[in-house]
Design a protein around this motif. Structure first.
Motif, PDB file in Angstrom:
ATOM      1  N   LEU A 217       0.827  -1.205   0.000  1.00  0.00           N
ATOM      2  CA  LEU A 217       0.000   0.000   0.000  1.00  0.00           C
ATOM      3  C   LEU A 217       0.865   1.260   0.000  1.00  0.00           C
ATOM      4  N   LEU A 218       1.951   1.236   0.744  1.00  0.00           N
ATOM      5  CA  LEU A 218       2.850   2.387   0.807  1.00  0.00           C
ATOM      6  C   LEU A 218       3.386   2.721  -0.573  1.00  0.00           C
ATOM      7  N   VAL A 219       3.876   1.703  -1.292  1.00  0.00           N
ATOM      8  CA  VAL A 219       4.424   1.947  -2.632  1.00  0.00           C
ATOM      9  C   VAL A 219       3.336   2.455  -3.570  1.00  0.00           C
ATOM     10  N   ALA A 220       2.138   1.875  -3.484  1.00  0.00           N
ATOM     11  CA  ALA A 220       1.040   2.303  -4.349  1.00  0.00           C
ATOM     12  C   ALA A 220       0.677   3.763  -4.100  1.00  0.00           C
ATOM     13  N   LEU A 221       0.646   4.162  -2.833  1.00  0.00           N
ATOM     14  CA  LEU A 221       0.302   5.550  -2.509  1.00  0.00           C
ATOM     15  C   LEU A 221       1.416   6.506  -2.923  1.00  0.00           C
ATOM     16  N   LEU A 222       2.655   6.077  -2.757  1.00  0.00           N
ATOM     17  CA  LEU A 222       3.769   6.902  -3.242  1.00  0.00           C
ATOM     18  C   LEU A 222       3.702   7.040  -4.758  1.00  0.00           C
ATOM     19  N   GLY A 223       3.328   5.946  -5.446  1.00  0.00           N
ATOM     20  CA  GLY A 223       3.168   6.001  -6.892  1.00  0.00           C
ATOM     21  C   GLY A 223       2.064   6.955  -7.306  1.00  0.00           C
ATOM     22  N   LEU A 224       0.972   6.970  -6.538  1.00  0.00           N
ATOM     23  CA  LEU A 224      -0.106   7.924  -6.807  1.00  0.00           C
ATOM     24  C   LEU A 224       0.397   9.356  -6.666  1.00  0.00           C
ATOM     25  N   CYS A 225       1.218   9.599  -5.649  1.00  0.00           N
ATOM     26  CA  CYS A 225       1.772  10.941  -5.447  1.00  0.00           C
ATOM     27  C   CYS A 225       2.719  11.332  -6.586  1.00  0.00           C
ATOM     28  N   ILE A 226       3.486  10.375  -7.090  1.00  0.00           N
ATOM     29  CA  ILE A 226       4.350  10.652  -8.241  1.00  0.00           C
ATOM     30  C   ILE A 226       3.497  11.046  -9.443  1.00  0.00           C
ATOM     31  N   ALA A 227       2.406  10.290  -9.674  1.00  0.00           N
ATOM     32  CA  ALA A 227       1.497  10.622 -10.774  1.00  0.00           C
ATOM     33  C   ALA A 227       0.921  12.029 -10.591  1.00  0.00           C
ATOM     34  N   TYR A 228       0.618  12.387  -9.336  1.00  0.00           N
ATOM     35  CA  TYR A 228       0.095  13.727  -9.063  1.00  0.00           C
ATOM     36  C   TYR A 228       1.111  14.799  -9.452  1.00  0.00           C
ATOM     37  N   TYR A 229       2.376  14.582  -9.109  1.00  0.00           N
ATOM     38  CA  TYR A 229       3.372  15.603  -9.419  1.00  0.00           C
ATOM     39  C   TYR A 229       3.689  15.660 -10.908  1.00  0.00           C
ATOM     40  N   LEU A 230       3.535  14.540 -11.610  1.00  0.00           N
ATOM     41  CA  LEU A 230       3.626  14.617 -13.070  1.00  0.00           C
ATOM     42  C   LEU A 230       2.493  15.496 -13.598  1.00  0.00           C
ATOM     43  N   TYR A 231       1.308  15.271 -13.068  1.00  0.00           N
ATOM     44  CA  TYR A 231       0.152  16.096 -13.431  1.00  0.00           C
ATOM     45  C   TYR A 231       0.421  17.573 -13.121  1.00  0.00           C
ATOM     46  N   TRP A 232       0.924  17.835 -11.917  1.00  0.00           N
ATOM     47  CA  TRP A 232       1.093  19.228 -11.508  1.00  0.00           C
ATOM     48  C   TRP A 232       2.205  19.911 -12.301  1.00  0.00           C
ATOM     49  N   ASN A 233       3.220  19.159 -12.718  1.00  0.00           N
ATOM     50  CA  ASN A 233       4.243  19.745 -13.575  1.00  0.00           C
ATOM     51  C   ASN A 233       3.635  20.276 -14.869  1.00  0.00           C
ATOM     52  N   HIS A 267       5.774  15.943 -26.869  1.00  0.00           N
ATOM     53  CA  HIS A 267       4.736  15.171 -26.180  1.00  0.00           C
ATOM     54  C   HIS A 267       4.925  13.666 -26.336  1.00  0.00           C
ATOM     55  N   TYR A 268       5.625  13.243 -27.368  1.00  0.00           N
ATOM     56  CA  TYR A 268       5.952  11.819 -27.464  1.00  0.00           C
ATOM     57  C   TYR A 268       6.735  11.384 -26.222  1.00  0.00           C
ATOM     58  N   PHE A 269       7.691  12.205 -25.793  1.00  0.00           N
ATOM     59  CA  PHE A 269       8.496  11.871 -24.618  1.00  0.00           C
ATOM     60  C   PHE A 269       7.677  11.991 -23.335  1.00  0.00           C
ATOM     61  N   LEU A 270       6.709  12.902 -23.315  1.00  0.00           N
ATOM     62  CA  LEU A 270       5.821  12.974 -22.159  1.00  0.00           C
ATOM     63  C   LEU A 270       5.031  11.668 -21.997  1.00  0.00           C
ATOM     64  N   LEU A 308       9.941  14.655 -17.586  1.00  0.00           N
ATOM     65  CA  LEU A 308      10.414  15.998 -17.229  1.00  0.00           C
ATOM     66  C   LEU A 308      11.188  16.655 -18.372  1.00  0.00           C
ATOM     67  N   LEU A 309      12.045  15.888 -19.033  1.00  0.00           N
ATOM     68  CA  LEU A 309      12.822  16.450 -20.136  1.00  0.00           C
ATOM     69  C   LEU A 309      11.924  16.753 -21.337  1.00  0.00           C
ATOM     70  N   GLY A 310      10.928  15.898 -21.566  1.00  0.00           N
ATOM     71  CA  GLY A 310       9.969  16.192 -22.630  1.00  0.00           C
ATOM     72  C   GLY A 310       9.215  17.477 -22.350  1.00  0.00           C
ATOM     73  N   HIS A 311       8.848  17.675 -21.087  1.00  0.00           N
ATOM     74  CA  HIS A 311       8.140  18.908 -20.734  1.00  0.00           C
ATOM     75  C   HIS A 311       9.059  20.118 -20.817  1.00  0.00           C
ATOM     76  N   ALA A 312      10.323  19.929 -20.465  1.00  0.00           N
ATOM     77  CA  ALA A 312      11.292  21.028 -20.600  1.00  0.00           C
ATOM     78  C   ALA A 312      11.436  21.436 -22.065  1.00  0.00           C
ATOM     79  N   TRP A 313      11.493  20.452 -22.960  1.00  0.00           N
ATOM     80  CA  TRP A 313      11.569  20.737 -24.395  1.00  0.00           C
ATOM     81  C   TRP A 313      10.312  21.478 -24.855  1.00  0.00           C
TER      82      TRP A 313
END
Length: 380
Positions: A217-233, A267-270, A308-313
């Motif tokens: 559960l811990l890893v799954a919730l951390l993964g959800l948070c990673i997905a959130y920060y990809l979204y927020w980026n 966006h391909y890299f995203l 992140l690099l795709g978004h930077a581009w």
């Protein structure tokens, strides 16, 4: 996602189309998670071929709204083609390549047919006359490669991908395209958020047949948070600034080129980053306090860094500030790979902390800049 530039909104049938397309992304993640040691190039190759044709449909509906029964029926037929592609992905290199090729050919034919339904037949017809032969040639390569298999399949599919990637630079009619920046940015933003959502579902599917324990559960919730920060980026205001930057470009050829690079290549890299990240987190579920194999640890950090690099581009192409935050975060994420080879949860946590730090630092700078601007305006 709201758009600040006036124009037509993305229709519900376009969102429906995107959901079918993202099923191909989910299929790629499901295949990759089972063959993380050997399938990276296959996944990137298939994603490239599929993504470029999806991009073609985004340009299509930007110019030809699905506002009639005939247009919607053709769009549904294109969705059927993407469904065939998605279903063939698990064994595309092991006997089902012909189905992938048939689906891709159908998607390509429908794409050209829909352009013929444009209200501005003269200008759009000139543009599609230059584009259709290129897309058709690529589709024939994919179809032939799918039937032949083996080395022929790799060679022909790679050639097809190269052809569609360079296609914008083989045309002399790029300036003919009239791009509605609001619709264009919203359409791509929606497919990004749907892809991130599908990645969360993919992580959840890792629990199939597994007893739930606190570590998983811990890893799954951390993964959800990673997905959130990809979204927020992506959705922290930069998508609106990017939309305005595209809208502000007056010269048609330059506007089209910028759109191709920012919402096509970058966006391909995203999307690839979302796929790899989901696979990395999924491989960590159930192994929180165990060492990950090197390929599993690498794919997690590479996935986030690629996003992140795709978004930077993307940002730098549109001259929107914030690219360097993504580059710095990508470096930090890559540095976390050895932690995964020690303990999976250590790497997942480190990746999350790097993403959070980058977002917070950027938000603080944005607030300060807005505060300074407000003081300056008040002084005037």
């Amino acid at each position: 996602m709201t758009s600040q530039v006036r124009g037509p909104r993305v229709s519900t049938i376009e969102l429906f189309f995107d959901l079918v397309f993202v099923f191909t992304v989910m299929q790629l993640a499901n295949v990759f998670v089972k063959h993380v040691d050997t399938y990276a190039l296959r996944v990137l190759l298939m994603l490239g071929i599929i993504w470029w044709m999806y991009g073609g449909y985004a340009w299509l509906t930007n110019a030809v709204a699905p506002s009639s029964t005939l247009r919607r029926t053709l769009l549904l037929t294109g969705m059927a083609g993407f469904m065939v592609i998605a279903l063939s992905i698990p064994y595309a290199f092991d006997g089902d390549g012909w189905a992938f090729g048939v689906g891709y050919a159908l998607v390509t034919v429908v794409h050209s047919a829909l352009f013929l339904q444009a209200d501005d037949n003269a200008s759009i017809g000139t543009a599609i006359a230059g584009l259709a032969p290129i897309n058709g040639t690529a589709a024939l390569m994919v179809l032939a490669g799918g039937f032949l298999g083996g080395a022929w399949q790799y060679g022909l599919w790679t050639a097809a991908l190269v052809l569609v990637v360079v296609a914008p630079y083989l045309q002399r009619s790029m300036g003919i395209w009239t791009i509605d920046a609001g619709h264009f940015a919203e359409r791509h933003g929606l497919v990004v958020i749907v892809a991130i959502g599908e990645s969360v579902i993919s992580i959840g599917l890792a629990f199939a047949g597994m007893h739930i324990d606190p570590a998983a559960l811990l890893v799954a919730l951390l993964g959800l948070c990673i997905a959130y920060y990809l979204y927020w980026n992506y959705f922290s205001g930069d998508e609106t600034r990017a939309e305005h930057a595209l809208h502000a470009i007056a010269e048609p050829v330059r506007k089209a080129r910028v759109a191709v690079v920012a919402w096509g290549y970058a966006h391909y890299f995203l999307i690839a980053g979302i796929v790899f990240t989901a696979v990395g987190v999924k491989l960590s579920v159930g192994h929180a306090f165990e060492p990950l194999h090197w390929p599993s640890a690498i794919v997690l950090s590479v996935g986030v860094a690629t996003f992140l690099l795709g978004h930077a581009w993307f940002l730098s192409t549109l001259e929107v500030p914030g690219a360097w935050y993504r580059v710095a975060a990508a470096a930090g994420v890559m540095a976390a790979i050895p932690l995964g080879h020690w303990r999976a949860v250590a790497q997942v946590t480190a990746v999350l902390l790097v993403l959070a730090a980058a977002v917070i630092a950027k938000d603080i700078k944005t607030v300060r800049a807005q505060h300074t601007t407000a003081i300056h305006d008040f002084g005037r």
